[in-house]
Design an enzyme around this catalytic site. Structure first.
Site, PDB file in Angstrom:
ATOM      1  CG  ASN A 141      -1.877   1.181   1.193  1.00 27.52           C
ATOM      2  OD1 ASN A 141      -2.806   1.175   0.393  1.00 27.52           O
ATOM      3  ND2 ASN A 141      -1.652   2.205   2.007  1.00 27.52           N
ATOM      4  CE1 TYR A 145      -2.988   8.533   4.924  1.00 27.50           C
ATOM      5  CE2 TYR A 145      -1.384   7.376   3.565  1.00 27.50           C
ATOM      6  CZ  TYR A 145      -2.681   7.527   4.033  1.00 27.50           C
ATOM      7  OH  TYR A 145      -3.663   6.686   3.596  1.00 27.50           O
ATOM      8  NE  ARG A 146      -1.884  16.875   8.765  1.00 29.21           N
ATOM      9  CZ  ARG A 146      -3.016  17.545   8.960  1.00 29.21           C
ATOM     10  NH1 ARG A 146      -3.618  18.133   7.939  1.00 29.21           N
ATOM     11  NH2 ARG A 146      -3.533  17.632  10.159  1.00 29.21           N
ATOM     12  CD  GLU A 205      -1.864   2.575  -3.513  1.00 29.02           C
ATOM     13  OE1 GLU A 205      -1.115   1.635  -3.157  1.00 29.02           O
ATOM     14  OE2 GLU A 205      -2.990   2.777  -3.015  1.00 29.02           O
ATOM     15  CG  ASP A 255      -6.510  21.906   5.746  1.00 27.40           C
ATOM     16  OD1 ASP A 255      -6.873  22.673   4.848  1.00 27.40           O
ATOM     17  OD2 ASP A 255      -7.164  21.721   6.792  1.00 27.40           O
TER      18      ASP A 255
HETATM   19  C1  LIG Z   1      -0.063  15.881  -0.847  1.00 28.17           C
HETATM   20  C2  LIG Z   1      -1.068  14.990  -0.205  1.00 28.17           C
HETATM   21  C3  LIG Z   1      -1.104  14.876   1.167  1.00 28.17           C
HETATM   22  C4  LIG Z   1      -2.032  14.055   1.770  1.00 28.17           C
HETATM   23  N1  LIG Z   1      -2.045  13.955   3.123  1.00 28.17           N
HETATM   24  C5  LIG Z   1      -2.934  13.151   3.718  1.00 28.17           C
HETATM   25  C6  LIG Z   1      -2.946  13.019   5.131  1.00 28.17           C
HETATM   26  O1  LIG Z   1      -2.136  13.606   5.831  1.00 28.17           O
HETATM   27  N2  LIG Z   1      -3.882  12.210   5.681  1.00 28.17           N
HETATM   28  C7  LIG Z   1      -4.779  11.512   4.924  1.00 28.17           C
HETATM   29  O2  LIG Z   1      -5.598  10.788   5.484  1.00 28.17           O
HETATM   30  N3  LIG Z   1      -4.781  11.610   3.576  1.00 28.17           N
HETATM   31  C8  LIG Z   1      -3.880  12.406   2.967  1.00 28.17           C
HETATM   32  N4  LIG Z   1      -3.874  12.513   1.612  1.00 28.17           N
HETATM   33  C9  LIG Z   1      -4.806  11.695   0.830  1.00 28.17           C
HETATM   34  C10 LIG Z   1      -4.280  10.286   0.683  1.00 28.17           C
HETATM   35  O3  LIG Z   1      -2.950  10.276   0.248  1.00 28.17           O
HETATM   36  C11 LIG Z   1      -5.119   9.517  -0.333  1.00 28.17           C
HETATM   37  O4  LIG Z   1      -6.410   9.371   0.190  1.00 28.17           O
HETATM   38  C12 LIG Z   1      -4.541   8.167  -0.668  1.00 28.17           C
HETATM   39  O5  LIG Z   1      -5.364   7.527  -1.597  1.00 28.17           O
HETATM   40  C13 LIG Z   1      -4.425   7.291   0.534  1.00 28.17           C
HETATM   41  O6  LIG Z   1      -3.858   6.075   0.131  1.00 28.17           O
HETATM   42  P1  LIG Z   1      -4.242   4.700   0.823  1.00 28.17           P
HETATM   43  O7  LIG Z   1      -5.725   4.713   1.074  1.00 28.17           O
HETATM   44  O8  LIG Z   1      -3.827   3.670  -0.176  1.00 28.17           O
HETATM   45  O9  LIG Z   1      -3.461   4.597   2.100  1.00 28.17           O
HETATM   46  C14 LIG Z   1      -2.949  13.336   0.989  1.00 28.17           C
HETATM   47  C15 LIG Z   1      -2.914  13.445  -0.390  1.00 28.17           C
HETATM   48  C16 LIG Z   1      -1.986  14.263  -0.990  1.00 28.17           C
HETATM   49  C17 LIG Z   1      -1.968  14.362  -2.482  1.00 28.17           C
END
Ligand SMILES: Cc1cc2nc3c(=O)[nH]c(=O)nc-3n(C[C@H](O)[C@H](O)[C@H](O)COP(=O)(O)O)c2cc1C
Length: 510
Positions: A141, A145-146, A205, A255
């Site tokens: 996966n 995430y920040r 991904e 954000d």
């Molecule tokens: C620059 C950026 C920062 C992000 N930061 C967060 C975050 O801090 N927390 C969060 O829940 N999603 C964040 N997202 C959204 C997730 O990356 C996105 O939902 C992603 O599909 C999650 O992947 P996963 O579900 O496979 O873990 C961010 C997206 C981007 C483009």
């Protein structure tokens, strides 16, 4: 040549979209520098650090298009191509991302010039991290995430919203285990786009990233966790999400919603290794724009896919703030079907559907369709109690218990031509004699002749006024208008539905 973070920077610089600063810059000055610069900014020397800094790489739609190598309107479809034609990643033995390795006591996040970005942020933030984890079935996966700096070996991680990583963390915490993760900083846009795209759990991904690259993404094994990470990254953080649940303060953070943000309750990431290139560059995003421009193409791709899956003939898609507009070629009722498909997307709070004669990238055209093709009591859908987003203040997420998810209402507007209204009712005006040369008419003609010619013209079939002017183009304009007055006096002219003139059976009595 394979596309990497470095080639991306080079391409931006060649396109005049990146500027280099060689004088030393204090980390405190970085945020404002990125915000104020019309170009992306590379700070080669950050005062007190051996790590360079870059920001603003994705501040505009144009820069995203440059990064992906497509036209601005094609971003969504480009992502969809990568998504639909994934190429599995390839494992390599050596990686520049591991040229320098820090483990054990040497792990120290303060080696990175992590800037404080906004006035109310809870601390300096790492914003460009692609977080890699493993599913229980062994698949990979990746998400973005920040990470909030807490101490030299700890950051907060925002898992407050619905995501695969959140689910993985919850499953690990339920059995009292930490969740191993690795964070890749400074990767190519293709990796970030893929990681930010909500692929179903179990779908890699990095396969989508390979699809975008057109070749396998190279991965290398991490050193202290059982994970593979992008081999060309600038910096890798390895470690684990500690099984403390959603208990630690994290945020506020300026954000993706263009807001200051709130303090949230989140888990903690403990860092067990930092590896990097010999001359690493830390990439920080200028919020909210870079997050916005990462998110919108992804949303556009999701909308294309959702509409195609719903068997809608979709022609254009444009994403905005938690919103999406789609232009479709519809059959009866499909305006509503399209809305239902779009509103099902987690990232969509507002959906608008138009016909494909509307250029949805043109704000005037879009507002026009919203104004004149919509009857609010018939064409607006409101769905309450759907899954919402923490970042949206209107969900009042701050009132929820720790770790709980908010709900939201969704709005859909069908701005397609309502069924039963002829398309001609929505024809835009076109300008008379546009696109053709009109020479000044000089012929001297007596009034009765002009009157007769107009009568002949109208008798030849129902005529628009323009057609009369065209038939008498040799006659001075003023003479035509005078004669027209005479024709109107003589005849009780009729009009057809389109407004063309018709002669009645016989002239009116003088
Ligand atoms: C620059 C950026 C920062 C992000 N930061 C967060 C975050 O801090 N927390 C969060 O829940 N999603 C964040 N997202 C959204 C997730 O990356 C996105 O939902 C992603 O599909 C999650 O992947 P996963 O579900 O496979 O873990 C961010 C997206 C981007 C483009």
């Amino acid at each position: 040549m394979k596309a990497t973070f470095r080639t991306w920077l080079r391409d931006l610089e060649e396109a005049g979209e990146l500027r280099r600063i060689s004088e030393p810059v204090d980390p405190r000055a970085i945020s404002a520098l990125m915000a104020e610069s019309p170009q992306a900014v590379l700070v080669a020397r950050v005062a007190g650090y051996n790590v360079a800094h870059v920001g603003g790489l994705l501040k505009t739609r144009r820069r995203v298009a440059l990064g992906l190598g497509v036209a601005e309107r094609e971003l969504g479809r480009r992502l969809l191509e990568g998504l639909e034609h994934p190429i599995p990643p390839r494992l390599v033995a050596d990686s520049p991302a591991q040229e320098v390795v820090h483990t054990g006591d040497e792990v120290d996040l303060t080696m990175l010039p992590i800037p404080l970005l906004h006035t109310r942020d809870g601390g300096p933030y790492l914003t460009s991290g692609v977080v890699v984890a493993r599913n229980p079935d062994g698949s990979r996966n990746a998400g973005m995430y920040r990470l909030m700096y807490r101490s030299p070996r700890e950051t907060g991680i925002d898992l407050a919203s619905h995501s695969d990583l959140r689910a993985l963390a919850r499953e690990a915490f339920d059995v009292g285990r930490p969740l191993p993760i690795a964070v890749a900083l400074g990767v190519h846009l293709n990796e970030m786009m893929a990681a930010g795209y909500p692929l179903p759990r179990g779908v890699d991904e990095f396969g989508m990233a390979g699809g975008l690259h057109g070749e396998p993404l190279e991965l290398v094994r991490a050193l202290t966790v059982d994970l593979e990470v992008p081999a060309e990254a600038e910096i890798i953080l390895e470690g684990e999400i500690v099984p403390v649940g959603w208990t630690h303060d994290e945020g506020p953070f300026g954000d993706a919603y263009w807001l200051m943000g709130d303090v949230k309750w989140n888990p903690v990431f403990r860092v067990t290794a930092i590896t990097h290139r010999r001359d690493p560059i830390l990439y920080t995003m200028n919020m909210p724009w870079e997050n916005v421009w990462l998110g919108r193409p992804a949303l556009e791709a999701m909308a294309w896919k959702a509409l195609r899956d719903a068997r809608i003939d979709v022609r254009a898609v444009k994403a905005g703030w938690s919103s999406v507009v789609a232009a479709i070629r519809k059959a009866a009722g499909e305006g509503k079907n399209a809305l239902l498909a779009l509103l099902a997307l987690g990232a969509v709070k507002l959906a608008v559907v138009t016909d494909d004669d509307v250029d949805i990238y043109d704000q005037e055209e879009l507002e026009w369709a919203l104004a004149y093709r919509v009857q609010a009591d018939r064409d607006v859908l409101v769905v309450g109690g759907a899954r919402g987003k923490h970042l949206d203040p209107s969900t009042r997420a701050w009132e929820l218990p720790k770790g709980a998810l908010p709900m939201t209402a969704k709005l859909g507007i069908d701005a397609t031509v309502p069924e039963g209204i002829p398309a001609s009712k929505y024809e835009h005006q076109r300008y008379a004699f546009r696109g053709r040369r009109v020479d000044p008419a000089t012929a001297t003609t007596d009034l009765p002749t002009v009157v007769r010619r107009i009568e002949e013209c109208v008798r030849g079939g129902p005529r628009f006024f323009l057609e009369i002017l065209e038939a008498l183009e040799d006659v001075p304009y003023r003479d035509v208008l005078r004669a027209w007055g005479e024709v109107r006096r003589r005849w009780a002219l009729r009009r057809d539905r389109e407004g063309r003139y018709l002669l009645p059976g016989s002239p009116a009595e003088p």
